[in-house]
Design an enzyme around this catalytic site. Structure first.
Site, PDB file in Angstrom:
ATOM      1  N   GLU A 162       0.981  -1.150  -0.086  1.00  0.00           N
ATOM      2  CA  GLU A 162       0.065  -0.056  -0.055  1.00  0.00           C
ATOM      3  C   GLU A 162       0.826   1.209  -0.233  1.00  0.00           C
ATOM      4  O   GLU A 162       0.808   2.066   0.920  1.00  0.00           O
ATOM      5  CB  GLU A 162      -0.959   0.052   0.991  1.00  0.00           C
ATOM      6  CG  GLU A 162      -2.011  -1.098   1.127  1.00  0.00           C
ATOM      7  CD  GLU A 162      -3.101  -0.994   2.049  1.00  0.00           C
ATOM      8  OE1 GLU A 162      -3.090  -0.355   3.110  1.00  0.00           O
ATOM      9  OE2 GLU A 162      -4.222  -1.262   1.953  1.00  0.00           O
ATOM     10  N   GLU A 319      -6.470  -7.447  -0.648  1.00  0.00           N
ATOM     11  CA  GLU A 319      -6.851  -7.401   0.688  1.00  0.00           C
ATOM     12  C   GLU A 319      -8.524  -6.995   0.985  1.00  0.00           C
ATOM     13  O   GLU A 319      -8.890  -5.933   0.024  1.00  0.00           O
ATOM     14  CB  GLU A 319      -6.182  -6.453   1.472  1.00  0.00           C
ATOM     15  CG  GLU A 319      -4.726  -6.970   1.875  1.00  0.00           C
ATOM     16  CD  GLU A 319      -4.182  -5.674   2.697  1.00  0.00           C
ATOM     17  OE1 GLU A 319      -5.023  -4.984   3.365  1.00  0.00           O
ATOM     18  OE2 GLU A 319      -2.940  -5.403   2.715  1.00  0.00           O
ATOM     19  N   GLU A 367      -3.207  -4.559  15.316  1.00  0.00           N
ATOM     20  CA  GLU A 367      -4.417  -5.205  14.463  1.00  0.00           C
ATOM     21  C   GLU A 367      -5.124  -6.416  14.995  1.00  0.00           C
ATOM     22  O   GLU A 367      -5.599  -7.151  14.389  1.00  0.00           O
ATOM     23  CB  GLU A 367      -3.872  -5.424  13.005  1.00  0.00           C
ATOM     24  CG  GLU A 367      -3.347  -3.919  12.502  1.00  0.00           C
ATOM     25  CD  GLU A 367      -3.004  -4.208  10.661  1.00  0.00           C
ATOM     26  OE1 GLU A 367      -2.406  -5.037  10.634  1.00  0.00           O
ATOM     27  OE2 GLU A 367      -3.642  -3.134  10.103  1.00  0.00           O
ATOM     28  N   HIS A 370      -8.717  -7.042  14.483  1.00  0.00           N
ATOM     29  CA  HIS A 370      -8.851  -6.992  13.231  1.00  0.00           C
ATOM     30  C   HIS A 370      -9.522  -8.290  12.820  1.00  0.00           C
ATOM     31  O   HIS A 370      -8.494  -9.196  12.849  1.00  0.00           O
ATOM     32  CB  HIS A 370      -7.819  -6.246  12.229  1.00  0.00           C
ATOM     33  CG  HIS A 370      -7.988  -5.854  10.440  1.00  0.00           C
ATOM     34  ND1 HIS A 370      -8.672  -6.948  10.114  1.00  0.00           N
ATOM     35  CD2 HIS A 370      -8.214  -5.015  10.209  1.00  0.00           C
ATOM     36  CE1 HIS A 370      -8.796  -6.360   8.580  1.00  0.00           C
ATOM     37  NE2 HIS A 370      -8.514  -5.137   8.802  1.00  0.00           N
TER      38      HIS A 370
HETATM   39  C1  GLA Z   1      -4.093  -2.178   4.877  1.00  0.00           C
HETATM   40  C2  GLA Z   1      -2.631  -2.932   5.187  1.00  0.00           C
HETATM   41  C3  GLA Z   1      -2.645  -4.081   6.013  1.00  0.00           C
HETATM   42  C4  GLA Z   1      -3.684  -4.056   7.209  1.00  0.00           C
HETATM   43  C5  GLA Z   1      -5.099  -3.738   6.769  1.00  0.00           C
HETATM   44  C6  GLA Z   1      -6.034  -3.529   7.743  1.00  0.00           C
HETATM   45  O1  GLA Z   1      -4.747  -2.831   4.171  1.00  0.00           O
HETATM   46  O2  GLA Z   1      -2.036  -3.248   3.869  1.00  0.00           O
HETATM   47  O3  GLA Z   1      -1.377  -4.541   6.448  1.00  0.00           O
HETATM   48  O4  GLA Z   1      -3.305  -3.135   8.151  1.00  0.00           O
HETATM   49  O5  GLA Z   1      -4.826  -2.326   6.199  1.00  0.00           O
HETATM   50  O6  GLA Z   1      -7.275  -3.320   7.366  1.00  0.00           O
END
Ligand code: GLA
Ligand code: GLA
EC number: 3.2.1.23
Length: 679
Positions: A162, A319, A367, A370
């Protein structure tokens, strides 16, 4: 489709050697003791997982000190995954620099507009333009590429992660230097730059490139073109990092395709992905649902736009979440059925792989709350059973792998330059949201059961669309104005809105009355904008209400029809929506924000000249979204029940490949995929 169309996409193969859809997750085995790894592979096989992204945040583990490397654990896990028949999208691991590096080289840390250092402690704390960071990152990429080039588990390279998620805007001295280089390339001379930036204003004239800075914290509004160029530069600086890593990979492992995960979602606006998409071997995207009244419209919008920037070639959903995220104020769990429906909506819009963040929910770290494919509760959980079921569904959908999205008749244009420029400071209103306006048009189309493509404003062949909607197309260079004019003259139907056609690529106003570059095409002239205070609305005579903006429109063309007038407010009795007819096409203008509901009232009239209507029966328009993919032999029609109620949907022909549809009713939250032979 042709093999060239999909040749670089890392399709997993089934036992019979045919293509499968990808299914999997980010896999972070370094967070777990070795005993768990074998268990992971067993459960992955049970779920039908065939692809994982590995080592995304492993830099500190792979290189514990500047000259110490530890690949043993990664060798082991790569072998284990390969033995389990699972392909690896291997990360270059450069996303989060290790503490030894930031301690030795604090000059790689980003700096905010106010001059504060962004310290380590989270992730992605690196300057895109730091030569020191670049050198260390490429050293790591070289090591990984050399070591794993021929590993049988390797199916793709995952550059960084990202890019720009946390570090898109860096105002450091490195950034200042790189910005100047970028500006020299764009403008060549200071004279051209001074003109483009309008530096006659407020005594900002530069006499040397070295005087130029990023738009750091200033006492009042920084120069708008400087701000716009800094946005363009910041996107390019990250792209430059992408290219630097890609070049190492292409040289050392030319046979392995390269990708990086984009973030086409909601308000993530720093990276011009339309410009990046051509640089990767296949486009990947991450998407998270942000709860709200238009949340599933936004999912569809983002998936659709991802397909648009990918040139409608298959793309990889790198993702999304099985249930809650951890970064919202309140993190909602998904309702039963939403896990599969959200995933399959991406597939409907061209995703040929469906992956999650992450495989196993973390026990520690930021996280840990999550969701993941294997939750804290373990395999004996409803969530894991849903994951296994989705794996079966994707297996049943194997025949669609490689098929392309069938183009719609309507396009909604999306333009990063207009997004960036229209929302800058010192404007008629600070309440304008470019993305929200575009999404409103898409929501309205969805509510009417009309398929549309979201496509980049530049580089898309507009002529294949019967209707082109260009919400807040604020930046219109001469070339785009000509293209839109040709489109309408060629029989196309253009719809645009308030604050469109206002400036050129330098953010200079087109003079002589708004909407400047599109004034003649639209046959209207506006002398002054009429933005509305927050919460204030105006009534139109088509029973809709406008907010945010109005325009004082004078009709200048002879062939301009007034589709709606203001009934109150400062523009009372003046035109609110106009449409000019040319010999073959039309050009319409909507001067206020109608919102999704108001646009749904207006749209049938705007679509009528093109003869675009819904393909769905009346009761299904809105609750059901359709999307179509096709290959040489078949059309694949996706029927997505967006509602929590059963929807009557009679007479849809085709063999049911996946989902439940009995020819009469689509159950709540169901996604059914019908195969229709084309010959
Ligand atoms: C992003 C990151 C992941 C994770 C997600 C959580 O997409 O790439 O590593 O942190 O967010 O939603
Ligand atoms: C002040 C300044 C002017 C101008 C106006 C705008 O009065 O002196 O230069 O910026 O504000 O309202």
């Amino acid at each position: 489709m042709t093999s060239a169309h999909t040749s670089r996409f890392p399709y997993p193969k089934g036992g019979d050697g045919t293509r499968r859809l990808g299914y999997g997750a980010d896999y972070n085995p370094e967070q777990w003791p070795r005993e768990v790894w074998a268990e992971d592979v067993r459960l992955m096989r049970e779920a039908g997982v065939n692809t994982v992204s590995l080592a995304i945040f492993s830099w500190a583990r792979l290189q514990p000190a500047e000259d110490t490397w530890d690949f043993g654990w990664l060798d082991e896990i790569m072998d284990l995954l390969h033995a389990g028949g699972i392909g690896v999208d291997l990360a270059t691991a450069t996303a989060s620099p290790p503490p030894w590096l930031t301690t030795a080289h604090p000059e790689i840390l980003p700096v905010t507009a106010a001059g504060e250092t962004v310290w380590p402690g989270a992730r992605q704390h690196w300057r895109p333009t730091s030569p020191v960071f670049r050198e260390h990152a490429l050293r790591l990429v070289t090591k990984l590429a050399t070591r794993y080039a021929d590993h049988p588990a390797l199916v793709a390279w995952h550059i960084n992660n990202e890019l720009g998620c946390h570090n898109v805007y860096d105002f450091s001295d490195d950034a200042a230097r790189a910005f100047r280089t970028w500006l020299r390339r764009r403008y060549t001379t200071l004279g051209t730059l001074n003109h483009a930036w309008g530096t006659a204003f407020w005594s900002q004239r530069y006499s040397d490139f070295d005087q130029i800075l990023p738009p750091r914290l200033a006492g009042s509004h920084p120069n708008p073109t400087q701000q716009l160029d800094f946005k363009r530069f910041s996107s390019d600086a990250l792209k430059d990092h992408l290219l630097a890593e890609r070049e190492v990979l292409r040289e050392l492992t030319p046979q392995t395709p390269v990708t990086t995960n984009f973030m086409v979602m909601g308000g993530t606006k720093g990276m011009d992905y339309a410009d990046w998409a051509g640089e990767v071997d296949f486009v990947s995207n991450d998407h998270y649902v942000i709860p709200g009244p238009q949340d599933r419209d936004e999912l569809s919008f983002s998936a659709n736009l991802t397909s648009g920037i990918a040139g409608h070639r298959p793309w990889f959903l790198m993702e999304h979440s099985t249930s809650a995220v951890n970064w919202q104020p309140v993190n909602l769990a998904k309702a039963p059925g939403e896990l599969a429906r959200d995933s399959l909506l991406h597939v409907a819009h061209g995703a040929d792989a469906v992956c999650y963040f992450q495989w196993r929910q973390s026990a520690a770290g930021a996280e840990k709350y999550h969701s993941a494919m294997v939750p804290h509760a373990g395999e004996d959980s409803e969530l894991f059973r849903s994951v296994v079921n989705l794996g079966r569904t994707l297996e049943a959908l194997a025949p669609i792998a490689g098929s392309a999205r069938e183009p719609a008749r309507v396009a909604v244009l999306f333009d990063w330059d207009s997004w960036w420029a229209s929302e800058q400071d010192s404007h008629p209103t600070s309440l304008l949201s470019y993305h929200r306006e575009a999404l409103d048009w898409y929501s309205a189309l969805l509510s009417l059961g009309i398929r549309a493509d979201i496509v980049p404003a530049h580089g898309t062949g507009l002529s294949s669309y019967d209707v082109v909607i260009a919400p807040v197309l604020h930046v219109v260079p001469q070339t785009l104005a000509k293209e839109l004019t040709r489109y309408v003259e060629g029989g196309g139907h253009l719809v645009t809105t308030y604050f469109s056609g206002t400036v050129d690529e330098n953010d200079h106003v087109w003079l002589g009355g708004y909407p400047g570059a599109l004034r003649d095409l639209l046959g209207i002239r506006i002398e002054e904008f009429g933005p509305l205070p927050e919460g204030e609305t105006v009534t139109l005579d088509n029973a809709t209400a406008g907010s945010l903006w109005t325009d004082r429109i004078t009709v200048t063309g002879t062939d301009v029809e007034i589709l709606a007038r203001y009934e109150d407010g400062a523009q009372c009795a003046r035109p609110a929506v106009t449409r000019r007819a040319t010999d073959r096409g039309t050009a319409a203008y909507v001067s206020t924000r109608l919102g999704a509901e108001g646009l749904a009232v207006l749209l049938p009239e705007l679509l009528a000249p093109a003869g675009v209507t819904s393909e769905l029966p009346a009761g299904a328009r809105g609750p059901v979204e359709t999307a179509v993919r096709r290959d040489a032999e078949n059309r694949y029609v996706f029927l997505v029940n967006r509602s929590d109620e059963p929807v009557a949907l009679p007479d849809m022909a085709g063999e049911v490949l996946a989902g439940t549809y009995d020819g009469t009713v689509l159950p709540p939250r169901e996604v059914a995929v019908l195969r229709q032979p084309t010959s």
